[in-house]
Motif scaffolding. Structure first.
Motif, PDB file in Angstrom:
ATOM      1  N   VAL A   1       0.839  -1.200   0.000  1.00  8.88           N
ATOM      2  CA  VAL A   1       0.000   0.000   0.000  1.00  8.88           C
ATOM      3  C   VAL A   1       0.875   1.250   0.000  1.00  8.88           C
ATOM      4  O   VAL A   1       0.652   2.186  -0.778  1.00  8.88           O
ATOM      5  CB  VAL A   1      -0.937  -0.007   1.237  1.00  8.88           C
ATOM      6  N   ARG A   2       1.884   1.274   0.855  1.00  9.91           N
ATOM      7  CA  ARG A   2       2.766   2.441   0.931  1.00  9.91           C
ATOM      8  C   ARG A   2       3.488   2.681  -0.399  1.00  9.91           C
ATOM      9  O   ARG A   2       3.639   3.824  -0.840  1.00  9.91           O
ATOM     10  CB  ARG A   2       3.785   2.268   2.061  1.00  9.91           C
ATOM     11  N   VAL A   3       3.929   1.602  -1.044  1.00 11.70           N
ATOM     12  CA  VAL A   3       4.629   1.729  -2.325  1.00 11.70           C
ATOM     13  C   VAL A   3       3.715   2.340  -3.384  1.00 11.70           C
ATOM     14  O   VAL A   3       4.102   3.270  -4.098  1.00 11.70           O
ATOM     15  CB  VAL A   3       5.165   0.361  -2.799  1.00 11.70           C
ATOM     16  N   LEU A   4       2.483   1.846  -3.478  1.00 13.13           N
ATOM     17  CA  LEU A   4       1.559   2.362  -4.487  1.00 13.13           C
ATOM     18  C   LEU A   4       1.212   3.825  -4.233  1.00 13.13           C
ATOM     19  O   LEU A   4       1.131   4.628  -5.166  1.00 13.13           O
ATOM     20  CB  LEU A   4       0.290   1.518  -4.531  1.00 13.13           C
ATOM     21  N   LEU A   5       1.001   4.183  -2.972  1.00 15.29           N
ATOM     22  CA  LEU A   5       0.687   5.572  -2.637  1.00 15.29           C
ATOM     23  C   LEU A   5       1.875   6.482  -2.941  1.00 15.29           C
ATOM     24  O   LEU A   5       1.709   7.594  -3.442  1.00 15.29           O
ATOM     25  CB  LEU A   5       0.289   5.686  -1.171  1.00 15.29           C
ATOM     26  N   ARG A   6       3.067   5.989  -2.652  1.00 18.50           N
ATOM     27  CA  ARG A   6       4.275   6.783  -2.913  1.00 18.50           C
ATOM     28  C   ARG A   6       4.454   6.990  -4.413  1.00 18.50           C
ATOM     29  O   ARG A   6       4.761   8.091  -4.876  1.00 18.50           O
ATOM     30  CB  ARG A   6       5.486   6.077  -2.305  1.00 18.50           C
ATOM     31  N   GLN A   7       4.268   5.932  -5.192  1.00 16.90           N
ATOM     32  CA  GLN A   7       4.397   6.047  -6.647  1.00 16.90           C
ATOM     33  C   GLN A   7       3.376   7.020  -7.213  1.00 16.90           C
ATOM     34  O   GLN A   7       3.680   7.811  -8.108  1.00 16.90           O
ATOM     35  CB  GLN A   7       4.220   4.661  -7.289  1.00 16.90           C
ATOM     36  N   SER A   8       2.158   6.967  -6.695  1.00 16.58           N
ATOM     37  CA  SER A   8       1.097   7.845  -7.167  1.00 16.58           C
ATOM     38  C   SER A   8       1.419   9.300  -6.850  1.00 16.58           C
ATOM     39  O   SER A   8       1.232  10.196  -7.689  1.00 16.58           O
ATOM     40  CB  SER A   8      -0.237   7.457  -6.521  1.00 16.58           C
ATOM     41  N   LEU A   9       1.936   9.553  -5.647  1.00 13.89           N
ATOM     42  CA  LEU A   9       2.279  10.914  -5.251  1.00 13.89           C
ATOM     43  C   LEU A   9       3.418  11.464  -6.100  1.00 13.89           C
ATOM     44  O   LEU A   9       3.372  12.615  -6.553  1.00 13.89           O
ATOM     45  CB  LEU A   9       2.659  10.944  -3.769  1.00 13.89           C
ATOM     46  N   VAL A  10       4.435  10.650  -6.335  1.00 14.68           N
ATOM     47  CA  VAL A  10       5.573  11.085  -7.150  1.00 14.68           C
ATOM     48  C   VAL A  10       5.114  11.418  -8.568  1.00 14.68           C
ATOM     49  O   VAL A  10       5.492  12.443  -9.139  1.00 14.68           O
ATOM     50  CB  VAL A  10       6.677  10.007  -7.180  1.00 14.68           C
ATOM     51  N   ALA A  11       4.270  10.564  -9.134  1.00 11.22           N
ATOM     52  CA  ALA A  11       3.772  10.808 -10.495  1.00 11.22           C
ATOM     53  C   ALA A  11       2.976  12.109 -10.556  1.00 11.22           C
ATOM     54  O   ALA A  11       3.097  12.891 -11.509  1.00 11.22           O
ATOM     55  CB  ALA A  11       2.904   9.638 -10.947  1.00 11.22           C
ATOM     56  N   GLU A  12       2.174  12.371  -9.518  1.00 11.91           N
ATOM     57  CA  GLU A  12       1.376  13.595  -9.483  1.00 11.91           C
ATOM     58  C   GLU A  12       2.268  14.821  -9.375  1.00 11.91           C
ATOM     59  O   GLU A  12       2.043  15.840 -10.025  1.00 11.91           O
ATOM     60  CB  GLU A  12       0.415  13.538  -8.292  1.00 11.91           C
ATOM     61  N   GLN A  13       3.307  14.723  -8.555  1.00  9.67           N
ATOM     62  CA  GLN A  13       4.207  15.863  -8.362  1.00  9.67           C
ATOM     63  C   GLN A  13       5.040  16.144  -9.604  1.00  9.67           C
ATOM     64  O   GLN A  13       5.372  17.290  -9.897  1.00  9.67           O
ATOM     65  CB  GLN A  13       5.115  15.612  -7.152  1.00  9.67           C
ATOM     66  N   LEU A  14       5.412  15.072 -10.334  1.00  9.74           N
ATOM     67  CA  LEU A  14       6.249  15.245 -11.512  1.00  9.74           C
ATOM     68  C   LEU A  14       5.483  15.799 -12.701  1.00  9.74           C
ATOM     69  O   LEU A  14       6.063  16.397 -13.600  1.00  9.74           O
ATOM     70  CB  LEU A  14       6.903  13.907 -11.905  1.00  9.74           C
ATOM     71  N   GLU A  15       4.175  15.593 -12.701  1.00  9.17           N
ATOM     72  CA  GLU A  15       3.369  16.042 -13.823  1.00  9.17           C
ATOM     73  C   GLU A  15       3.315  17.570 -13.830  1.00  9.17           C
ATOM     74  O   GLU A  15       2.835  18.191 -12.882  1.00  9.17           O
ATOM     75  CB  GLU A  15       1.958  15.470 -13.717  1.00  9.17           C
ATOM     76  N   SER A  16       3.827  18.198 -14.873  1.00  6.13           N
ATOM     77  CA  SER A  16       3.886  19.660 -14.927  1.00  6.13           C
ATOM     78  C   SER A  16       2.727  20.266 -15.702  1.00  6.13           C
ATOM     79  O   SER A  16       2.451  21.461 -15.585  1.00  6.13           O
ATOM     80  CB  SER A  16       5.203  20.119 -15.550  1.00  6.13           C
ATOM     81  N   SER A  17       2.037  19.441 -16.510  1.00  6.20           N
ATOM     82  CA  SER A  17       0.898  19.956 -17.265  1.00  6.20           C
ATOM     83  C   SER A  17      -0.009  18.797 -17.657  1.00  6.20           C
ATOM     84  O   SER A  17       0.375  17.631 -17.573  1.00  6.20           O
ATOM     85  CB  SER A  17       1.367  20.698 -18.526  1.00  6.20           C
ATOM     86  N   ARG A  18      -1.210  19.147 -18.095  1.00  5.55           N
ATOM     87  CA  ARG A  18      -2.163  18.142 -18.560  1.00  5.55           C
ATOM     88  C   ARG A  18      -2.874  18.706 -19.777  1.00  5.55           C
ATOM     89  O   ARG A  18      -3.357  19.841 -19.740  1.00  5.55           O
ATOM     90  CB  ARG A  18      -3.171  17.831 -17.447  1.00  5.55           C
ATOM     91  N   SER A  19      -2.925  17.921 -20.845  1.00  3.32           N
ATOM     92  CA  SER A  19      -3.587  18.350 -22.072  1.00  3.32           C
ATOM     93  C   SER A  19      -4.770  17.453 -22.377  1.00  3.32           C
ATOM     94  O   SER A  19      -4.674  16.220 -22.275  1.00  3.32           O
ATOM     95  CB  SER A  19      -2.609  18.323 -23.256  1.00  3.32           C
TER      96      SER A  19
END
Length: 230
Positions: free
Chosen positions: A116-134
């Motif tokens: 659970v911690r791994v999946l939440l961490r991966q999700s948070l990192v992906a959200e933080q790295l995303e700089s834009s959405r089209s």
């Protein structure tokens, strides 16, 4: 996700499993939602806006693989399958269907919590790295807080941008009215839905988005709003 309590949805028809997981997850500081069947689980996923879904495959009303397919049609929330089905075929089907991890029953709670911690961490990192959405001709630039439509910048108020940013960060997923009001206007305004309707109306005008045939913002009646997926 980082500014709100982390919410985990458990979709499992066994009350004892749900109770065990609820106690274990709550002890780690997580907020826990529950669904006893597939239909209830999907409704909770839409209304509760969980950060992670723990999904059993052997549900009474529909197969968990079907629940996963329906969920993936509108949500990118991380999914951890927790099932007694141990065959390679079931695991491959679930993972190919959009599950992020697969744990077989019986299971060790410490390993489960670590996953659970791994999946939440991966999700948070992906959200933080995303700089834009089209989404088609619409681009929301999170880094510079700009919105472009067909390459031209759209002037938005602070509230308009905040609503669009929330929807863009969860594109394809329903964001409830209460969540938007709480995050943007504050916890004392969760019933002030007229504020939100006015802002969404202005957003639609500026984005030339027809609510009867939306290109971008879809109203989920009685629930909230969804920005069409990229």
């Amino acid at each position: 996700m980082s500014s709100q309590p982390t919410t985990i949805l458990i979709v499992d028809d066994e009350p004892q499993i749900r109770k065990f997981l609820r106690i274990s997850l709550a002890a780690q500081g997580y907020t826990v939602l529950e669904g006893a069947n597939g239909e209830h689980g999907l409704a909770q996923a839409a209304l509760g806006k969980p950060d992670l879904v723990v999904l059993d495959l052997g549900l009474p009303d529909m197969d968990g693989q079907q629940v996963l397919r329906e969920l993936r049609a509108w949500s990118s929330v991380p999914v951890l399958v927790l099932s007694v089905r141990a065959s390679e075929g079931e695991k491959v089907l679930a993972l190919d269907g959009g599950a992020n991890d697969y744990v077989t029953k019986p299971f060790g709670i410490q390993e489960f919590l670590a996953r659970v911690r791994v999946l939440l961490r991966q999700s948070l990192v992906a959200e933080q790295l995303e700089s834009s959405r089209s989404i088609g001709p619409l681009t929301v630039d999170f880094a510079y807080r700009r919105v472009l439509l067909d390459g031209a910048e759209v002037a938005l108020t602070r509230k308009e941008y905040a609503v669009l940013e929330q929807l863009a960060r969860h594109a394809g997923r329903v964001v409830t009215q209460q969540q938007l009001l709480k995050d943007i206007w504050g916890p004392t305004h969760t019933e002030d839905t007229h504020y939100l309707r006015v802002v969404v109306g202005h957003l639609r005008q500026k984005l030339a988005d027809d609510p009867a045939s939306p290109r971008f913002i879809v109203t989920e009646a009685g629930v909230g709003y969804r920005l069409k997926g990229a």
